[in-house]
Design an enzyme around this catalytic site. Structure first.
Site, PDB file in Angstrom:
ATOM      1  NE  ARG A   9     -25.639  -3.601 -20.545  1.00  0.00           N
ATOM      2  CZ  ARG A   9     -25.680  -3.342 -21.846  1.00  0.00           C
ATOM      3  NH1 ARG A   9     -26.657  -3.816 -22.594  1.00  0.00           N
ATOM      4  NH2 ARG A   9     -24.741  -2.596 -22.410  1.00  0.00           N
ATOM      5  CG  HIS A  10     -24.754  -0.379 -16.856  1.00  0.00           C
ATOM      6  ND1 HIS A  10     -25.043   0.455 -17.923  1.00  0.00           N
ATOM      7  CD2 HIS A  10     -23.829  -1.243 -17.301  1.00  0.00           C
ATOM      8  CE1 HIS A  10     -24.313   0.117 -18.953  1.00  0.00           C
ATOM      9  NE2 HIS A  10     -23.577  -0.923 -18.613  1.00  0.00           N
ATOM     10  CB  SER A  13     -23.570   4.526 -19.699  1.00  0.00           C
ATOM     11  OG  SER A  13     -23.000   4.211 -20.967  1.00  0.00           O
ATOM     12  CD  GLU A  14     -22.681  11.065 -19.063  1.00  0.00           C
ATOM     13  OE1 GLU A  14     -23.145  12.017 -18.405  1.00  0.00           O
ATOM     14  OE2 GLU A  14     -21.473  10.714 -19.008  1.00  0.00           O
ATOM     15  CG  ASN A  16     -24.564   1.987 -22.710  1.00  0.00           C
ATOM     16  OD1 ASN A  16     -25.041   1.855 -21.584  1.00  0.00           O
ATOM     17  ND2 ASN A  16     -23.543   1.262 -23.135  1.00  0.00           N
ATOM     18  CB  THR A  22     -18.385   1.692 -22.119  1.00  0.00           C
ATOM     19  OG1 THR A  22     -19.335   2.290 -23.006  1.00  0.00           O
ATOM     20  CG2 THR A  22     -18.241   2.541 -20.869  1.00  0.00           C
ATOM     21  NE  ARG A  61     -20.824   0.997 -18.011  1.00  0.00           N
ATOM     22  CZ  ARG A  61     -19.499   0.911 -18.040  1.00  0.00           C
ATOM     23  NH1 ARG A  61     -18.766   1.843 -17.451  1.00  0.00           N
ATOM     24  NH2 ARG A  61     -18.891  -0.110 -18.639  1.00  0.00           N
ATOM     25  CD  GLU A  88     -19.274  -4.778 -20.248  1.00  0.00           C
ATOM     26  OE1 GLU A  88     -20.449  -4.404 -20.417  1.00  0.00           O
ATOM     27  OE2 GLU A  88     -18.905  -5.964 -20.336  1.00  0.00           O
ATOM     28  NE  ARG A  89     -15.154  -7.789 -24.026  1.00  0.00           N
ATOM     29  CZ  ARG A  89     -15.881  -8.389 -24.993  1.00  0.00           C
ATOM     30  NH1 ARG A  89     -16.947  -7.794 -25.478  1.00  0.00           N
ATOM     31  NH2 ARG A  89     -15.534  -9.536 -25.469  1.00  0.00           N
ATOM     32  CG  HIS A 158     -20.718  -3.520 -16.098  1.00  0.00           C
ATOM     33  ND1 HIS A 158     -20.720  -2.171 -16.397  1.00  0.00           N
ATOM     34  CD2 HIS A 158     -20.318  -3.608 -14.804  1.00  0.00           C
ATOM     35  CE1 HIS A 158     -20.331  -1.484 -15.358  1.00  0.00           C
ATOM     36  NE2 HIS A 158     -20.088  -2.320 -14.359  1.00  0.00           N
ATOM     37  N   GLY A 159     -23.187  -5.735 -19.048  1.00  0.00           N
ATOM     38  CA  GLY A 159     -23.631  -6.694 -20.060  1.00  0.00           C
ATOM     39  C   GLY A 159     -22.790  -7.956 -20.095  1.00  0.00           C
ATOM     40  CG  ASN A 160     -19.847  -8.258 -22.607  1.00  0.00           C
ATOM     41  OD1 ASN A 160     -20.314  -9.096 -23.360  1.00  0.00           O
ATOM     42  ND2 ASN A 160     -19.750  -6.978 -22.947  1.00  0.00           N
TER      43      ASN A 160
END
Ligand SMILES: O=C(O)[C@H](O)COP(=O)(O)O
Length: 204
Positions: A9-10, A13-14, A16, A22, A61, A88-89, A158-160
Site C-alpha cells: 500500500r502507498h 499521503s497528505e 491521509n 481520497t 501516491r 483506489e476505490r 491502495h488500501g481498497n
C-alpha cells in the site's frame, strides 16, 4: 515453480494525514509516507527479493511509493506498468471531505458502511465490490499469468484495490475482508503456484 506477489500500500499521503477521503484524487506522499516507502524497500532488499515486473496505479501516491521502494532496492531503469484498474476505490461525493466531519453529518454507522461494507457504495462512488470488478480482471489477465510462470511481481497500490486482491487470493468472505486493514506502506507477500492458487503468505 511458484511465483511471488509483493503487494504494497502507498505510504501516508497528505490527505491521509488530514483524514480526508481520497479515492481518485491525487495528493502527494508526506515525508512520513516517503519514509514508510523507503523502509519497505529496505525490508524487501534485506529479504533478497529480486522482482521481475512492476505495476502501480494511475495515482502519484502509489507511483512515488514504488519509485522510492525501487531506489532503496537499487533497482534502476525498469519498465513500470501503470493502470487505473489498480486505483483506489472512487469515494465519489465523499472525496475531499474530512472523515470525522462525515461522521458528524451522516453518523458513525453510515460512514462505516460506506468505508467497509462489501457492496454498499458511497454516494457517487465505488463499493469494494465495484473496485474488485475492475481490479480482479486486470490481475487475472495481466499479472496472474506471470506469477504462474514463476515471476516475482511487485505492485504498489491502495488500501481498497489491494483488499480486493487479498480477498480473492486468500479466498476471504465479504465479512472476513471487512475486518482486514492494510496500513500505509505495508507489504503483503504471497507465493502463488503454477495453478494460480495461493501456496502460502510469506512473513517478512
Ligand atoms: O481513499 C482514501 O480515503 C484512503 O486511502 C482509504 O480510505 P479508507 O481506509 O477510508 O477506505
Amino acid at each position: 515453480m511458484s511465483g511471488t506477489l509483493i503487494l504494497v500500500r502507498h505510504g501516508q499521503s497528505e490527505w491521509n494525514l488530514k483524514n480526508l477521503f481520497t479515492g481518485w484524487r491525487n495528493p502527494n506522499l508526506t515525508e512520513q509516507g516517503e519514509s514508510e516507502a523507503r523502509a519497505t524497500g529496505k525490508a524487501l532488499k534485506a529479504q533478497n527479493f529480486a522482482p521481475d515486473l512492476f505495476y502501480t496505479s494511475a495515482l502519484r501516491r502509489a507511483q512515488h511509493t514504488l519509485d522510492l521502494i525501487l531506489e532503496e532496492m537499487g533497482i534502476l531503469n525498469v519498465t513500470i506498468t501503470r493502470n487505473t484498474a489498480l486505483n483506489e476505490r472512487d469515494y465519489g461525493d465523499l472525496s475531499g471531505l474530512n472523515k470525522d466531519d462525515a461522521r458528524e453529518k451522516w453518523g458513525e454507522e453510515q460512514v462505516h458502511i460506506w468505508r467497509r461494507s462489501f457492496d454498499v457504495p458511497p454516494p457517487g462512488g465505488e463499493s469494494l465490490k465495484d473496485t474488485a470488478a475492475r481490479t480482479l480482471p486486470y490481475y487475472e489477465a495481466e499479472i496472474l499469468p506471470q506469477l504462474k510462470a514463476g515471476k516475482i511481481v511487485l505492485i504498489a497500490a491502495h488500501g481498497n484495490s489491494l483488499r480486493a486482491l487479498v480477498m480473492a487470493i486468500e479466498g476471504l468472505t465479504p465479512d472476513e475482508i471487512l475486518a482486514r486493514e492494510i496500513a500505509t506502506g505495508e507489504p503483503t507477500v504471497y507465493k502463488i503456484g503454477p495453478d494460480g492458487k495461493l501456496v502460502e503468505r510469506v512473513k517478512l
